[in-house]
Design a protein around this motif. Structure first.
Motif, PDB file in Angstrom:
ATOM      1  N   SER A   1       0.850  -1.184   0.000  1.00 38.41           N
ATOM      2  CA  SER A   1       0.000   0.000   0.000  1.00 38.41           C
ATOM      3  C   SER A   1       0.887   1.236   0.000  1.00 38.41           C
ATOM      4  O   SER A   1       1.603   1.506   0.972  1.00 38.41           O
ATOM      5  N   VAL A   2       0.860   1.960  -1.100  1.00 38.53           N
ATOM      6  CA  VAL A   2       1.652   3.179  -1.194  1.00 38.53           C
ATOM      7  C   VAL A   2       1.004   4.286  -0.382  1.00 38.53           C
ATOM      8  O   VAL A   2       1.667   5.028   0.343  1.00 38.53           O
ATOM      9  N   ALA A   3      -0.315   4.382  -0.503  1.00 33.85           N
ATOM     10  CA  ALA A   3      -1.119   5.401   0.164  1.00 33.85           C
ATOM     11  C   ALA A   3      -2.564   4.916   0.114  1.00 33.85           C
ATOM     12  O   ALA A   3      -2.871   3.931  -0.566  1.00 33.85           O
ATOM     13  N   PRO A   4      -3.491   5.576   0.806  1.00 26.54           N
ATOM     14  CA  PRO A   4      -4.888   5.134   0.746  1.00 26.54           C
ATOM     15  C   PRO A   4      -5.460   5.074  -0.666  1.00 26.54           C
ATOM     16  O   PRO A   4      -6.383   4.311  -0.921  1.00 26.54           O
ATOM     17  N   ASN A   5      -4.911   5.844  -1.587  1.00 27.93           N
ATOM     18  CA  ASN A   5      -5.456   5.881  -2.942  1.00 27.93           C
ATOM     19  C   ASN A   5      -4.611   5.142  -3.967  1.00 27.93           C
ATOM     20  O   ASN A   5      -4.862   5.234  -5.171  1.00 27.93           O
ATOM     21  N   MET A   6      -3.588   4.381  -3.549  1.00 31.05           N
ATOM     22  CA  MET A   6      -2.757   3.653  -4.502  1.00 31.05           C
ATOM     23  C   MET A   6      -2.176   2.407  -3.838  1.00 31.05           C
ATOM     24  O   MET A   6      -1.658   2.471  -2.721  1.00 31.05           O
ATOM     25  N   SER A   7      -2.255   1.285  -4.555  1.00 25.23           N
ATOM     26  CA  SER A   7      -1.654   0.048  -4.054  1.00 25.23           C
ATOM     27  C   SER A   7      -1.239  -0.813  -5.232  1.00 25.23           C
ATOM     28  O   SER A   7      -1.761  -0.688  -6.348  1.00 25.23           O
ATOM     29  N   VAL A   8      -0.294  -1.701  -4.986  1.00 23.73           N
ATOM     30  CA  VAL A   8       0.178  -2.642  -5.996  1.00 23.73           C
ATOM     31  C   VAL A   8       0.167  -4.027  -5.372  1.00 23.73           C
ATOM     32  O   VAL A   8       0.403  -4.194  -4.170  1.00 23.73           O
ATOM     33  N   ALA A   9      -0.139  -5.030  -6.167  1.00 24.94           N
ATOM     34  CA  ALA A   9      -0.209  -6.400  -5.668  1.00 24.94           C
ATOM     35  C   ALA A   9       0.351  -7.352  -6.719  1.00 24.94           C
ATOM     36  O   ALA A   9       0.260  -7.097  -7.923  1.00 24.94           O
ATOM     37  N   GLY A  10       0.924  -8.444  -6.252  1.00 21.38           N
ATOM     38  CA  GLY A  10       1.411  -9.484  -7.141  1.00 21.38           C
ATOM     39  C   GLY A  10       1.103 -10.841  -6.539  1.00 21.38           C
ATOM     40  O   GLY A  10       0.928 -10.976  -5.325  1.00 21.38           O
ATOM     41  N   TYR A  11       1.024 -11.852  -7.372  1.00 19.40           N
ATOM     42  CA  TYR A  11       0.743 -13.190  -6.871  1.00 19.40           C
ATOM     43  C   TYR A  11       1.434 -14.229  -7.742  1.00 19.40           C
ATOM     44  O   TYR A  11       1.740 -13.994  -8.922  1.00 19.40           O
ATOM     45  N   PHE A  12       1.669 -15.391  -7.152  1.00 16.96           N
ATOM     46  CA  PHE A  12       2.212 -16.532  -7.883  1.00 16.96           C
ATOM     47  C   PHE A  12       1.664 -17.800  -7.258  1.00 16.96           C
ATOM     48  O   PHE A  12       1.797 -18.008  -6.043  1.00 16.96           O
ATOM     49  N   PHE A  13       1.037 -18.660  -8.066  1.00 14.37           N
ATOM     50  CA  PHE A  13       0.501 -19.930  -7.598  1.00 14.37           C
ATOM     51  C   PHE A  13       0.972 -21.053  -8.507  1.00 14.37           C
ATOM     52  O   PHE A  13       0.994 -20.910  -9.738  1.00 14.37           O
ATOM     53  N   LEU A  14       1.321 -22.155  -7.896  1.00 11.70           N
ATOM     54  CA  LEU A  14       1.755 -23.348  -8.613  1.00 11.70           C
ATOM     55  C   LEU A  14       0.895 -24.510  -8.132  1.00 11.70           C
ATOM     56  O   LEU A  14       0.811 -24.773  -6.927  1.00 11.70           O
TER      57      LEU A  14
END
Length: 789
Positions: free
Chosen positions: A304-317
Motif C-alpha cells: 500500500s503506497v497510500a490510501p489511494n494507490m496500491s500494488v499487488a502481485g501473486y504466484f501460484f503453482l
C-alpha cells in the motif's frame, strides 16, 4: 452506507460496478493454433448487512457479463446470490448458516472441458449450517455443507458433424459433515484437531464413458494443526490424511497426505506477504481416472503506497496428479496489478496475468497472457477524501543500459503425419544474445512505476534432422514494457514487468525431395518478467532479470500451404545481466546505507523456472523403409521449488561460503506420434547438490557472487514404440555453474536472484528395436528467501 442506526442495530448497504476491457492471446487455451480476442466484462454487485445485538445477516448479489469481440460463442452471463447468518446463543456458543446460488460457465482450462462450441454452463447451489464457540476456553466448530452441481449439455464438433455432449453424468450432490476442536492453548494461539466425512453421490450411477465407471464415492479427512501467531507471522497450518473410496472396484481407494497453510507475514507497515498451501481430492470424468489429487501453493504480495494507490502481485503453482491415469498437470498462475483511486469512490485497475499448463501428456499444454484495464466504483468511500497522506511522486528520471542474455527458445510443433496420424513434439535450444535499453520511471514512496524500450541482437534456435528436416531460429527483437517495483532497504529494487515484444523468426522445412521452404517473419508476443536492480554507486546499478515470452504461432510445410503444414508455437525464456545508468531527473531521497554482514549460518526456500534440453540421437526408418539417424534437440520448460542451507564468511568485502540444496522439479519435454509411432518424454523429478559460493560485497550491502558445484538429479524417461513400453529412472550427475545477487530485505532476512547452467552426463533408453541417446543440460533461474541464524 449506513441506512439506520439505533444502539447496537444497523443496516448497511453498498453497491458498485466495474467495467473492464480485457485482451487475451489464447481464447481457447491451446498449445498451437492460438486465437486472440478482446473481451468486455461488466460486473455489478450489491451487498446488504444487518447487524443486531446477537444476530448478523449478510446478503450479496453479483453478476458478470462477458462479450467477446470476435468469438461471440464464448460470451457468458454469470450470476451469484448468497446469504450468510450468525446468531449468538449465549456468551460461549453461536449458530451459523448460509445459502449460495451460482449460475456460471466452466472455464476452458477445466480438465473436463469437452471442446464444445460454447463453454459448458452449470448451476451450483450450496448450503451450510452449524454451531461453534468455546468450551473451557477451547474453541469448537461443528457443521454440515451440502453442494449440488448440475451441468448443462453442450454441442461439440467431432470432426465430421456436430454432436450433443451429454453432461448429465457429471451432475452430483456433495455432502460434508465435519468439526474442529481446540485441544491445547499456547501463548499466542491454539492447537486443534479436525475431521470431515465427505460423500459424493452422482445422479447417474454409471458415467457416459465407454468403460462405464461408477464415480460415486465417500471419504474422510483428519488433521492436526495450529492457529495463531509465531513472531510476526500469523495464520494457521495443518497436516493430516485424506482418503476417498469409490464405488467402482477398478478405482479402489485414493489415500494421501493432507496439507494446508494460510500465513500472513507483514514485511513492513505497508507491505504484506501471504502464503497459501491447499490440498484436495477433486472429481473428473477423464477416462480411466477416479479423480485427481490437487496440490496448490502460492504467494500474494500487497504493498500500500497510500490510501489511494496500491500494488499487488501473486504466484501460484498447482499440481494435479490424476489417479489411475498416466497424467500429471502443472498449472502456473502469476500476475501483477496496480490500483489507483481517482477519488474515494472511483478507481482504475491495471492487471496483467499469465497462465500456463504443463503436462506429461502431449497436446494439452497451453499458456495465456491476459491484460485488463478496469474502471470501478462503489457507493461507500474507500478512504477519507480529505486525507493528506495520498500518493504523490517523490522522484523521476530517464535511464539507459546494456545487457547480455541467455535466450532459450522452446517450440511446440503440431502437424499431420502419414496414415491419418498426428505429431506433437517439443524442440528447442539456447544461446547468448546482447542488447541495449532505455526507460523512464517515477517513484511514489517505495513504489516504482516505469516504462522501458529495448533492442536485443543475437540468435538462438534448433534444428531437426531426419526424413523431414526443419528448424526455427530467433533473431533480433524489439520490445516495450511497463515496470512495477518496490524499493527495499538500502535502495535495492525488486520489480516485475509485462509488455509486448516483436521478434524475427527464420524457419526452414524440407520433406523428402520436395523443395526447401524458408520463411522469415516478425512475430508479436507478450512478455512477463521479474528482476532486481542493486545500486553500485555513481548513478550505476546492476540488473538481474528473467523473462518468459510467448509468440504468435505460424504454419510451415513443404510445400507451404499444401494442406499438411506443421504449426510452430514459440515460447522463449531469457535470463539477463545488465548495467543501468541513471541520466538524472527529479531528485528523490535515498536511504542511508546500512552495512550488511553476510557471514553466518542460513537456510531458506527458493523457487525457480528454467529450460531443459536433451540432444536426442537415435536410429529411425522412414515410411518408405529407408534407414536414417535422427538428430534433434528436445526441449521444454518447468518450475522448481526447494530448500537451501549453507554457511558463509565475509572478510572485508570478500565472501566465501558453502551451500547444500534440494529441489523438486516439473521441467520436461514430450513427443507423441499418434495413433501409431513413438511416444516418449523426459522429466526432471528432483535434485540434491552442494557447491561453493565466492563473492564480493558492493556498496556495503549487496553480495555479487559466482557459484560452482555438483548436483545429482533424478530423471524419468518414458518410451513407447512397437508394442514395447519403457519406464526408466536415471540418477544423473551434473556440474552446475552460475552466479547471482543477494541483499537484505528485513532483519536477518535476505533475498537472492540466482542463475545457473547445469551439464548432465548422458543416458540412453533401449526399446528393443533400437537405442536412443540423450545428452541433457538445464538453464535455471531462481528467487530465494533465506534467514540467518
Amino acid at each position: 452506507m449506513v441506512l439506520s442506526t439505533q444502539g447496537a442495530n444497523s443496516l448497511e448497504f453498498d453497491a458498485g460496478v466495474s467495467v473492464s476491457e480485457q485482451f487475451t492471446d489464447n481464447v481457447f487455451l491451446t498449445a498451437n493454433d492460438r486465437r486472440s480476442d478482446f473481451i468486455t466484462v461488466i460486473e455489478p454487485w450489491i451487498s446488504l448487512a444487518l447487524r443486531r445485538q446477537d444476530f448478523r445477516l449478510n446478503l450479496d448479489a453479483s453478476a458478470e457479463f462477458g462479450r467477446f469481440a470476435d468469438y461471440s460463442s464464448e460470451d457468458f452471463n454469470d450470476y451469484f446470490l448468497g446469504a450468510q447468518a450468525r446468531y449468538r446463543i449465549n456468551d460461549s456458543v453461536f449458530a451459523f448458516g448460509g445459502l449460495d446460488f451460482a449460475w456460471e460457465h466452466e472455464n476452458r482450462n477445466s480438465p473436463d472441458d469437452v471442446d464444445g462450441v460454447k463453454p459448458t454452463e452449470l448451476h451450483d447451489a450450496s448450503g451450510f449450517f452449524g454451531i461453534g464457540g468455546k468450551i473451557n476456553d477451547k474453541s469448537f466448530r461443528l457443521g454440515v455443507n451440502v453442494r449440488d452441481l448440475d451441468y448443462d449439455d453442450v454441442r461439440a464438433f467431432d470432426g465430421v458433424t456436430f454432436v450433443n455432449v451429454d453432461n448429465d453424468d457429471r451432475d452430483r450432490l456433495q455432502t460434508e459433515i465435519g468439526g474442529r476442536l481446540g485441544v491445547a492453548k499456547t501463548t499466542n494461539g491454539e492447537v486443534f484437531v479436525q475431521g470431515i466425512y465427505d460423500k459424493r453421490e452422482y445422479d447417474e450411477k454409471i458415467d457416459n464413458g465407454g468403460l462405464g465407471f461408477q464415480r460415486s464415492s465417500d471419504g474422510f479427512q483428519a488433521a492436526v494443526g495450529y492457529t495463531g501467531t509465531v513472531g510476526e507471522m500469523r495464520g494457521e497450518v495443518l497436516v493430516g490424511v485424506m482418503s476417498q473410496n469409490y464405488d467402482d472396484p477398478r478405482f479402489g481407494t485414493t489415500t494421501t497426505v493432507d496439507l494446508g497453510a494460510d500465513l500472513t507475514w507483514p514485511l513492513s507497515a505497508k507491505t504484506q506477504l501471504t502464503g497459501i498451501v491447499e490440498r484436495s481430492i477433486e472429481e473428473t470424468t477423464l477416462a480411466g481416472a477416479s479423480g485427481y489429487v490437487s496440490t496448490s501453493a502460492g504467494l500474494r504480495l500487497r504493498h500500500s503506497v497510500a490510501p489511494n494507490m496500491s500494488v499487488a502481485g501473486y504466484f501460484f503453482l498447482t499440481q494435479n496428479d490424476y489417479q489411475g491415469a498416466a497424467r500429471t498437470d502443472i498449472l502456473t498462475e502469476t500476475g501483477i496489478s496496480l490500483r489507483r483511486y481517482l477519488n474515494s469512490r472511483v478507481y482504475l485497475d491495471t492487471d496483467y496475468d499469465f497462465l500456463q499448463r504443463q503436462s506429461d501428456v502431449a497436446g494439452v499444454e497451453y499458456d495465456e497472457h491476459r491484460l485488463t484495464l478496469s474502471f470501478g466504483m462503489s457507493l461507500d468511500p474507500r478512504y477519507d477524501a480529505g486525507s493528506v497522506d495520498l500518493a504523490k511522486a517523490s522522484g523521476s528520471g530517464f535511464y539507459v543500459g546494456a545487457q547480455v542474455s541467455d535466450s532459450a527458445l522452446h517450440t511446440k510443433v503440431d502437424g499431420p503425419r502419414g496414415g491419418g496420424g498426428n505429431l506433437t513434439a517439443d524442440f528447442g535450444d539456447h544461446d547468448l544474445t546482447g542488447g541495449v535499453f532505455a526507460g523512464y520511471r517515477t517513484d511514489f514512496g517505495n513504489l516504482v512505476l516505469g516504462a522501458e524500450a529495448e533492442v536485443d541482437f543475437g540468435e538462438s534456435g534448433w534444428t531437426h534432422l531426419a526424413n523431414r528436416d526443419f528448424s526455427a531460429k530467433r533473431g533480433n527483437s524489439f520490445g516495450v514494457s511497463a515496470l512495477t517495483g518496490v524499493r527495499t532497504k538500502n535502495d535495492s529494487l525488486i520489480y516485475g514487468r509485462f509488455g509486448l515484444v516483436s521478434t524475427e523468426f527464420d524457419s526452414t522445412y524440407q520433406q523428402g525431395t520436395n523443395p526447401l521452404v524458408s520463411t522469415s517473419d516478425r512475430k508479436l508476443g507478450f512478455l512477463l518478467g521479474v528482476g532486481t536492480e542493486v545500486p553500485l554507486g555513481r548513478r550505476v546499478s546492476a540488473r538481474m532479470e528473467y523473462q518468459v515470452r510467448a509468440y504468435e504461432d505460424y504454419d510451415i510445410g513443404s510445400p507451404l500451404g499444401g494442406g499438411d503444414d506443421d504449426n510452430f508455437a514459440n515460447v522463449e525464456s531469457v535470463a539477463r545481466l545488465g548495467l543501468v545508468y541513471a541520466l538524472g531527473g527529479t531528485n528523490r531521497a535515498t536511504p542511508e546505507i546500512e552495512p550488511t554482514d553476510f557471514s553466518g549460518l542460513y537456510a531458506g526456500v527458493q523457487l525457480g523456472h528454467g529450460s531443459l534440453q536433451s540432444d536426442n540421437v537415435g536410429p529411425r526408418v522412414s515410411g518408405s523403409g529407408v534407414a536414417f539417424t535422427l538428430d534433434a534437440t528436445r526441449a521444454g520448460q518447468g518450475f522448481t521449488g526447494g530448500l537451501v542451507a549453507g554457511y558463509g564468511h565475509q572478510i572485508n568485502n570478500f565472501y566465501v561460503g558453502g551451500e547444500a540444496e534440494f529441489e523438486l522439479s516439473t521441467a520436461d519435454w514430450n513427443i507423441e506420434r499418434s495413433p501409431q509411432g513413438r511416444i516418449y518424454s523426459a522429466k526432471k523429478l528432483g535434485t540434491i547438490g552442494a557447491g561453493l559460493r565466492l563473492g564480493y560485497v558492493v556498496n556495503d550491502s549487496v553480495l555479487l557472487y559466482g557459484r560452482a558445484g555438483v548436483v545429482r538429479s533424478k530423471f524419468n524417461t518414458e518410451y513407447q514404440f512397437g508394442g514395447v513400453s519403457v519406464d526408466q529412472n536415471d540418477n544423473l550427475n551434473g556440474i552446475r555453474l552460475g552466479g547471482g545477487v543477494e541483499f537484505e530485505i528485513g532483519k536477518k532476512t535476505n533475498v537472492r536472484f540466482d542463475y545457473t547452467h547445469t551439464d548432465y552426463e548422458s543416458h540412453s533408453v533401449n526399446y528393443v528395436a533400437g537405442v536412443d541417446q540423450f545428452d541433457t543440460s538445464e538453464q535455471l533461474f531462481r528467487v530465494g528467501l533465506t534467514r540467518k541464524f
